[in-house]
Design a protein around this motif. Structure first.
Motif, PDB file in Angstrom:
ATOM      1  N   ALA A  62     -27.804   4.114  -8.610  1.00 49.49           N
ATOM      2  CA  ALA A  62     -26.612   4.180  -9.463  1.00 49.49           C
ATOM      3  C   ALA A  62     -27.012   4.354 -10.928  1.00 49.49           C
ATOM      4  O   ALA A  62     -26.414   5.158 -11.651  1.00 49.49           O
ATOM      5  CB  ALA A  62     -25.769   2.915  -9.289  1.00 49.49           C
ATOM      6  N   TYR A  63     -28.014   3.611 -11.357  1.00 51.07           N
ATOM      7  CA  TYR A  63     -28.513   3.731 -12.729  1.00 51.07           C
ATOM      8  C   TYR A  63     -29.004   5.154 -12.986  1.00 51.07           C
ATOM      9  O   TYR A  63     -28.683   5.776 -14.003  1.00 51.07           O
ATOM     10  CB  TYR A  63     -29.628   2.715 -12.962  1.00 51.07           C
ATOM     11  N   GLY A  64     -29.784   5.674 -12.038  1.00 50.10           N
ATOM     12  CA  GLY A  64     -30.309   7.027 -12.185  1.00 50.10           C
ATOM     13  C   GLY A  64     -29.221   8.076 -12.223  1.00 50.10           C
ATOM     14  O   GLY A  64     -29.272   9.013 -13.023  1.00 50.10           O
ATOM     15  N   ALA A  65     -28.216   7.946 -11.370  1.00 52.15           N
ATOM     16  CA  ALA A  65     -27.120   8.916 -11.346  1.00 52.15           C
ATOM     17  C   ALA A  65     -26.344   8.882 -12.659  1.00 52.15           C
ATOM     18  O   ALA A  65     -26.017   9.926 -13.222  1.00 52.15           O
ATOM     19  CB  ALA A  65     -26.198   8.624 -10.167  1.00 52.15           C
ATOM     20  N   ARG A  66     -26.061   7.697 -13.148  1.00 51.25           N
ATOM     21  CA  ARG A  66     -25.278   7.563 -14.390  1.00 51.25           C
ATOM     22  C   ARG A  66     -26.054   8.093 -15.596  1.00 51.25           C
ATOM     23  O   ARG A  66     -25.545   8.873 -16.398  1.00 51.25           O
ATOM     24  CB  ARG A  66     -24.896   6.097 -14.603  1.00 51.25           C
ATOM     25  N   VAL A  67     -27.299   7.681 -15.728  1.00 44.70           N
ATOM     26  CA  VAL A  67     -28.134   8.132 -16.843  1.00 44.70           C
ATOM     27  C   VAL A  67     -28.386   9.633 -16.734  1.00 44.70           C
ATOM     28  O   VAL A  67     -28.336  10.360 -17.731  1.00 44.70           O
ATOM     29  CB  VAL A  67     -29.461   7.336 -16.894  1.00 44.70           C
ATOM     30  N   GLY A  68     -28.639  10.127 -15.532  1.00 43.47           N
ATOM     31  CA  GLY A  68     -28.856  11.555 -15.334  1.00 43.47           C
ATOM     32  C   GLY A  68     -27.623  12.373 -15.668  1.00 43.47           C
ATOM     33  O   GLY A  68     -27.725  13.452 -16.258  1.00 43.47           O
ATOM     34  N   CYS A  69     -26.440  11.858 -15.329  1.00 36.14           N
ATOM     35  CA  CYS A  69     -25.197  12.561 -15.634  1.00 36.14           C
ATOM     36  C   CYS A  69     -24.983  12.654 -17.148  1.00 36.14           C
ATOM     37  O   CYS A  69     -24.658  13.717 -17.673  1.00 36.14           O
ATOM     38  CB  CYS A  69     -24.025  11.841 -14.974  1.00 36.14           C
ATOM     39  N   VAL A  70     -25.187  11.551 -17.833  1.00 37.90           N
ATOM     40  CA  VAL A  70     -25.011  11.554 -19.293  1.00 37.90           C
ATOM     41  C   VAL A  70     -26.040  12.470 -19.949  1.00 37.90           C
ATOM     42  O   VAL A  70     -25.717  13.261 -20.831  1.00 37.90           O
ATOM     43  CB  VAL A  70     -25.106  10.115 -19.852  1.00 37.90           C
ATOM     44  N   CYS A  71     -27.275  12.379 -19.498  1.00 45.58           N
ATOM     45  CA  CYS A  71     -28.344  13.203 -20.061  1.00 45.58           C
ATOM     46  C   CYS A  71     -28.061  14.688 -19.830  1.00 45.58           C
ATOM     47  O   CYS A  71     -28.230  15.503 -20.730  1.00 45.58           O
ATOM     48  CB  CYS A  71     -29.668  12.809 -19.417  1.00 45.58           C
ATOM     49  N   ARG A  72     -27.607  15.039 -18.641  1.00 45.69           N
ATOM     50  CA  ARG A  72     -27.423  16.451 -18.284  1.00 45.69           C
ATOM     51  C   ARG A  72     -26.149  17.045 -18.881  1.00 45.69           C
ATOM     52  O   ARG A  72     -26.175  18.135 -19.438  1.00 45.69           O
ATOM     53  CB  ARG A  72     -27.392  16.572 -16.752  1.00 45.69           C
ATOM     54  N   TYR A  73     -25.023  16.335 -18.775  1.00 44.83           N
ATOM     55  CA  TYR A  73     -23.747  16.948 -19.144  1.00 44.83           C
ATOM     56  C   TYR A  73     -23.234  16.547 -20.523  1.00 44.83           C
ATOM     57  O   TYR A  73     -22.483  17.289 -21.123  1.00 44.83           O
ATOM     58  CB  TYR A  73     -22.688  16.641 -18.083  1.00 44.83           C
ATOM     59  N   VAL A  74     -23.627  15.393 -21.024  1.00 43.74           N
ATOM     60  CA  VAL A  74     -23.206  14.999 -22.374  1.00 43.74           C
ATOM     61  C   VAL A  74     -24.234  15.489 -23.388  1.00 43.74           C
ATOM     62  O   VAL A  74     -23.894  16.117 -24.384  1.00 43.74           O
ATOM     63  CB  VAL A  74     -22.999  13.471 -22.475  1.00 43.74           C
ATOM     64  N   SER A  75     -25.519  15.222 -23.111  1.00 42.74           N
ATOM     65  CA  SER A  75     -26.581  15.634 -24.032  1.00 42.74           C
ATOM     66  C   SER A  75     -27.015  17.078 -23.815  1.00 42.74           C
ATOM     67  O   SER A  75     -27.797  17.607 -24.613  1.00 42.74           O
ATOM     68  CB  SER A  75     -27.796  14.718 -23.870  1.00 42.74           C
ATOM     69  N   LYS A  76     -26.611  17.684 -22.702  1.00 39.84           N
ATOM     70  CA  LYS A  76     -26.926  19.089 -22.381  1.00 39.84           C
ATOM     71  C   LYS A  76     -28.430  19.346 -22.270  1.00 39.84           C
ATOM     72  O   LYS A  76     -28.940  20.374 -22.679  1.00 39.84           O
ATOM     73  CB  LYS A  76     -26.326  20.057 -23.417  1.00 39.84           C
ATOM     74  N   ARG A  77     -29.152  18.381 -21.696  1.00 42.08           N
ATOM     75  CA  ARG A  77     -30.595  18.531 -21.483  1.00 42.08           C
ATOM     76  C   ARG A  77     -30.859  18.997 -20.065  1.00 42.08           C
ATOM     77  O   ARG A  77     -30.044  18.768 -19.170  1.00 42.08           O
ATOM     78  CB  ARG A  77     -31.286  17.194 -21.744  1.00 42.08           C
ATOM     79  N   PRO A  78     -32.001  19.621 -19.815  1.00 39.84           N
ATOM     80  CA  PRO A  78     -32.322  20.038 -18.439  1.00 39.84           C
ATOM     81  C   PRO A  78     -32.557  18.826 -17.539  1.00 39.84           C
ATOM     82  O   PRO A  78     -32.974  17.754 -17.993  1.00 39.84           O
ATOM     83  CB  PRO A  78     -33.596  20.871 -18.581  1.00 39.84           C
ATOM     84  N   LEU A  79     -32.288  19.002 -16.241  1.00 40.44           N
ATOM     85  CA  LEU A  79     -32.409  17.901 -15.286  1.00 40.44           C
ATOM     86  C   LEU A  79     -33.836  17.374 -15.205  1.00 40.44           C
ATOM     87  O   LEU A  79     -34.049  16.181 -15.035  1.00 40.44           O
ATOM     88  CB  LEU A  79     -31.924  18.350 -13.905  1.00 40.44           C
ATOM     89  N   ALA A  80     -34.826  18.235 -15.355  1.00 37.93           N
ATOM     90  CA  ALA A  80     -36.223  17.794 -15.308  1.00 37.93           C
ATOM     91  C   ALA A  80     -36.529  16.815 -16.439  1.00 37.93           C
ATOM     92  O   ALA A  80     -37.254  15.832 -16.243  1.00 37.93           O
ATOM     93  CB  ALA A  80     -37.154  18.994 -15.381  1.00 37.93           C
ATOM     94  N   ALA A  81     -35.980  17.050 -17.621  1.00 38.20           N
ATOM     95  CA  ALA A  81     -36.190  16.138 -18.744  1.00 38.20           C
ATOM     96  C   ALA A  81     -35.487  14.806 -18.484  1.00 38.20           C
ATOM     97  O   ALA A  81     -36.010  13.744 -18.829  1.00 38.20           O
ATOM     98  CB  ALA A  81     -35.676  16.757 -20.036  1.00 38.20           C
ATOM     99  N   CYS A  82     -34.319  14.866 -17.876  1.00 37.79           N
ATOM    100  CA  CYS A  82     -33.589  13.632 -17.550  1.00 37.79           C
ATOM    101  C   CYS A  82     -34.364  12.806 -16.525  1.00 37.79           C
ATOM    102  O   CYS A  82     -34.442  11.584 -16.628  1.00 37.79           O
ATOM    103  CB  CYS A  82     -32.208  13.969 -17.004  1.00 37.79           C
ATOM    104  N   GLU A  83     -34.934  13.477 -15.535  1.00 40.68           N
ATOM    105  CA  GLU A  83     -35.711  12.779 -14.522  1.00 40.68           C
ATOM    106  C   GLU A  83     -36.977  12.175 -15.121  1.00 40.68           C
ATOM    107  O   GLU A  83     -37.386  11.075 -14.754  1.00 40.68           O
ATOM    108  CB  GLU A  83     -36.043  13.727 -13.379  1.00 40.68           C
ATOM    109  N   ALA A  84     -37.585  12.865 -16.062  1.00 42.58           N
ATOM    110  CA  ALA A  84     -38.771  12.331 -16.734  1.00 42.58           C
ATOM    111  C   ALA A  84     -38.420  11.082 -17.544  1.00 42.58           C
ATOM    112  O   ALA A  84     -39.193  10.124 -17.574  1.00 42.58           O
ATOM    113  CB  ALA A  84     -39.393  13.391 -17.638  1.00 42.58           C
TER     114      ALA A  84
END
Length: 136
Positions: A62-84
């Protein structure tokens, strides 16, 4: 009539079989019992710890999904950077086991811990990133 001291099979008559006097060696019992004991202990530990592992994995997903969603769609960063970024997060090490995947059509991120838990977070302009309700 004499056959030259050989039987029909080609062996010498009267020669004892060297393997007949030695029985086939069975594996020792202590080794087998030790392996069974280790398997039983591991199965017992897994049974005892399964619920805690599952809950920790669900929180991490859940933490990963929420942080990944914010990183990808709010911050507009690539998913690989969010996963890192997620790999260096806290959560007692469970965050390193979380993998992220994206459904670009739905604007959703799935965080999952293999064999234990999976959680989705979707993005909408009106409300931002929101986790789907947990299933019991």
């Amino acid at each position: 009539m004499a056959t030259g001291g050989k039987s029909a099979a080609g062996d010498k008559v009267g020669t004892p079989d060297p393997w007949a006097s030695h029985p086939i060696r069975q594996p020792s019992r202590w080794r087998r019992n030790l392996i069974l004991l280790v398997i039983l202990v591991l199965a017992g530990w897994l049974t005892w710890a399964w619920q805690g592992l599952r809950e920790e994995a669900l929180v991490g997903a859940a933490y990963g999904a929420r942080v990944g969603c914010v990183c990808r769609y709010v911050s507009k960063r690539p998913l690989a950077a969010c996963e890192a970024d997620l790999k260096v997060a806290g959560l007692g090490g469970i965050a390193r086991r979380v993998s992220l995947s994206e459904d670009a059509g739905k604007q959703a991120i799935t965080g999952s811990v293999p064999l234990l838990a999976s959680q989705n977070a979707d993005f909408q302009e009106s409300r931002g990133c929101q986790l789907e309700p947990w299933q019991d």
